[in-house]
Motif scaffolding. Structure first.
Motif, short mmCIF file in Angstrom:
data_model
loop_
_atom_site.label_atom_id
_atom_site.label_comp_id
_atom_site.label_asym_id
_atom_site.label_seq_id
_atom_site.Cartn_x
_atom_site.Cartn_y
_atom_site.Cartn_z
N LEU A 113 4.41 -2.30 5.42
CA LEU A 113 4.10 -1.21 4.50
C LEU A 113 5.15 -0.10 4.57
O LEU A 113 5.39 0.59 3.57
N PHE A 114 5.76 0.08 5.72
CA PHE A 114 6.78 1.11 5.91
C PHE A 114 7.99 0.85 5.01
O PHE A 114 8.60 1.78 4.49
N LYS A 115 8.31 -0.42 4.79
CA LYS A 115 9.46 -0.78 3.96
C LYS A 115 9.07 -1.04 2.50
O LYS A 115 9.92 -0.94 1.61
N LYS A 137 10.46 4.84 -8.79
CA LYS A 137 10.81 4.77 -7.37
C LYS A 137 9.56 5.23 -6.61
O LYS A 137 9.23 6.40 -6.62
N PHE A 138 8.90 4.27 -5.96
CA PHE A 138 7.56 4.57 -5.43
C PHE A 138 7.30 3.79 -4.16
O PHE A 138 7.43 2.56 -4.14
N LYS A 139 6.97 4.51 -3.07
CA LYS A 139 6.54 3.89 -1.82
C LYS A 139 5.04 4.16 -1.66
O LYS A 139 4.64 5.27 -1.29
N PRO A 140 4.20 3.18 -1.97
CA PRO A 140 2.76 3.44 -2.09
C PRO A 140 2.09 3.90 -0.80
O PRO A 140 1.26 4.82 -0.81
N ALA A 141 2.40 3.26 0.34
CA ALA A 141 1.73 3.64 1.59
C ALA A 141 2.08 5.08 1.95
O ALA A 141 1.21 5.86 2.40
#
Length: 468
Positions: A113-115, A137-141
């Motif tokens: 999830l970090f990546k 550009k989206f990092k969900p966690a």
């Protein structure tokens, strides 16, 4: 009914594995398989891995297409292997080796999830183009944890979110995925919709992608799920803050934004993505705090475990020197289990013969115990941690451990300790070499022996907690 304004609507999606409902067992199995293959020509790697996938208990009779889909989903979503089209070689990813070695599925999901981000190499190139064209550009966690952390402060109490709220207020809204909308605005939106009894379009097909990420965050122990609501797990605040403060992002696609995109150019970034996914897997980062796996939510169970947790587990952890070392904790718990076993046999006088063997001695086992008749019992402990009970029972014996098993025969035992929040179960294999010769367990040569077995082959017993 809540509706995202048309100019901000973009439906997030990603590869959804066919084994989603069995993902924990499959990941352990596939990490074990990939770790045994190492580096091979692309077609040879595919053939060998397909054969192993067909041997998974649920896959008997599955079509070649289904097996191929399994393999490609493992690669795309979790980065277990990397195909280099230039050299025509496939190499097993470090994340597969890491999971097979550490046996910490909770830690694995944190790394994953970090990546994980949109866009990423888990998408096909034509889909990546859609995301880039939309400016996403989206990092969900990262975003979800930041939102829930801010909500706790803003509201003065924990906020739980549903899969529908995550889907419509975050995942499918470009104000979030493209514009990085302030989490306080989204908190206010969720709370306002609840107060005004605004409903959301729902159903498995609609919420599946946000739902997958929320489920993976539960597997990672970052969130707790209660009655369909997902809350911060406050026992994991150290890891949660690492996520919240993270500013890293895979930049391999950055040069494509605002330009006419050639799909073939995107394909060339794929190897860079999987290299990114597989780097900087530091063993000490995101180590699982095992104390939380010995504390129950209910008052009755809390009292049942109180003495063990407060007195013995804390004593064990203090002796280990870290609450995060699965191997050492497993060995200490098995020493306690062996003491209880002897007491139950009426041989408390033999407890002093149970010894933990220093690793430096390299004798091929972790613990020297004893039988009721004072014969020696040599125990190798293999500990695995997950959020839910598992049904994959593989493990790895080093060459030294396998040699010791051959020498000690029926005096050699493997204790497969499986820890999760509802159970602490030991699967005991006596004389694994003989079991292999009798075709009761499977063994693959891989810098030692990769062992897998079915539940009915082992003696199954609950972990007994030693109390002074």
């Amino acid at each position: 009914m809540y509706k995202i304004p048309d100019q901000y609507y973009f439906r997030i999606h990603h590869v959804r594995p066919r084994f989603k409902d069995d993902v924990e067992n499959v990941l352990f199995y596939m990490a074990h398989c990939c770790s045994s293959l190492k580096d091979l020509p692309i077609n040879e790697y595919k053939e060998k891995l397909n054969t192993m996938i067909q041997l998974y208990p649920e896959n008997a009779g599955k079509t070649e297409k289904t097996i191929n889909n399994w393999r490609t989903e493992i690669a795309a979503l979790f980065g277990f292997y990397i195909e280099d089209k230039g050299s025509q070689k496939t190499e097993t990813g470090e994340i597969a080796y890491f999971l097979d070695k550490e046996q910490d599925l909770v830690q694995f999901f944190k790394f994953y999830l970090f990546k994980f981000q949109y866009p990423g190499g888990h998408l096909k190139s034509d889909r990546i183009k859609e995301f880039i064209d939309a400016g996403i550009k989206f990092k969900p966690a990262h975003y979800i944890l930041k939102l829930l952390y801010e909500a706790d402060s803003e509201l003065g109490k924990p906020l739980g979110i549903t899969k529908e709220e995550a889907t419509h207020c975050m995942f499918n809204d470009l104000r979030v995925t493209r514009d990085n909308r302030n989490v306080k605005e989204v908190i206010n939106l969720i709370v306002s919709n609840r107060q005004n009894k605004i409903e959301y379009e729902h159903g498995g097909d609609i919420t599946r992608y946000a739902g997958d990420i929320l489920d993976y965050m539960v597997h990672a122990n970052l969130l707790d799920e209660r009655h369909g609501y997902f809350y911060l797990n406050h026992t994991e605040m150290e890891s949660i803050m690492v996520f919240i403060n993270d500013v890293n992002y895979f930049d391999g696609y950055d040069s494509f934004y605002g330009k006419d995109i050639n799909i073939s150019d995107l394909s060339e970034v794929e190897t860079d993505w999987f290299t990114y996914v597989n780097k900087e897997l530091h063993a000490e980062l995101f180590k699982t705090d095992l104390t939380s796996y010995f504390i129950s939510d209910t008052a009755q169970e809390e009292n049942l475990y109180k003495t063990a947790v407060d007195d013995k587990i804390s004593e064990i952890l203090e002796g280990v020197g870290s609450t995060k070392d699965i191997g050492d904790l497993g060995e200490n718990l098995i020493i306690g289990h062996e003491k209880v076993r002897l007491v139950n046999l009426g041989r408390e006088d033999l407890i002093h013969l149970i010894k933990k063997i220093p690793t430096a001695l390299a004798v091929g086992y972790d613990i020297q115990s004893v039988e009721e008749d004072q014969r020696k019992r040599y125990i190798e402990v293999k500990t695995t941690i997950s959020n839910r009970p598992l049904k994959f029972f593989g493990f790895h014996l080093t060459r030294n451990e396998w040699d010791s098993a051959q020498t000690l025969n029926d005096r050699y035992f493997v204790y497969r300790l499986m820890i999760n929040k509802s159970q602490k179960i030991i699967y005991i294999l006596q004389n694994p070499v003989q079991l292999y010769k009798q075709d009761k367990i499977e063994m693959r040569i891989s810098d030692g022996a990769g062992i897998s077995f079915k539940e009915n082959v082992a003696e199954k017993t609950e972990l007994m907690i030693w109390q002074n």
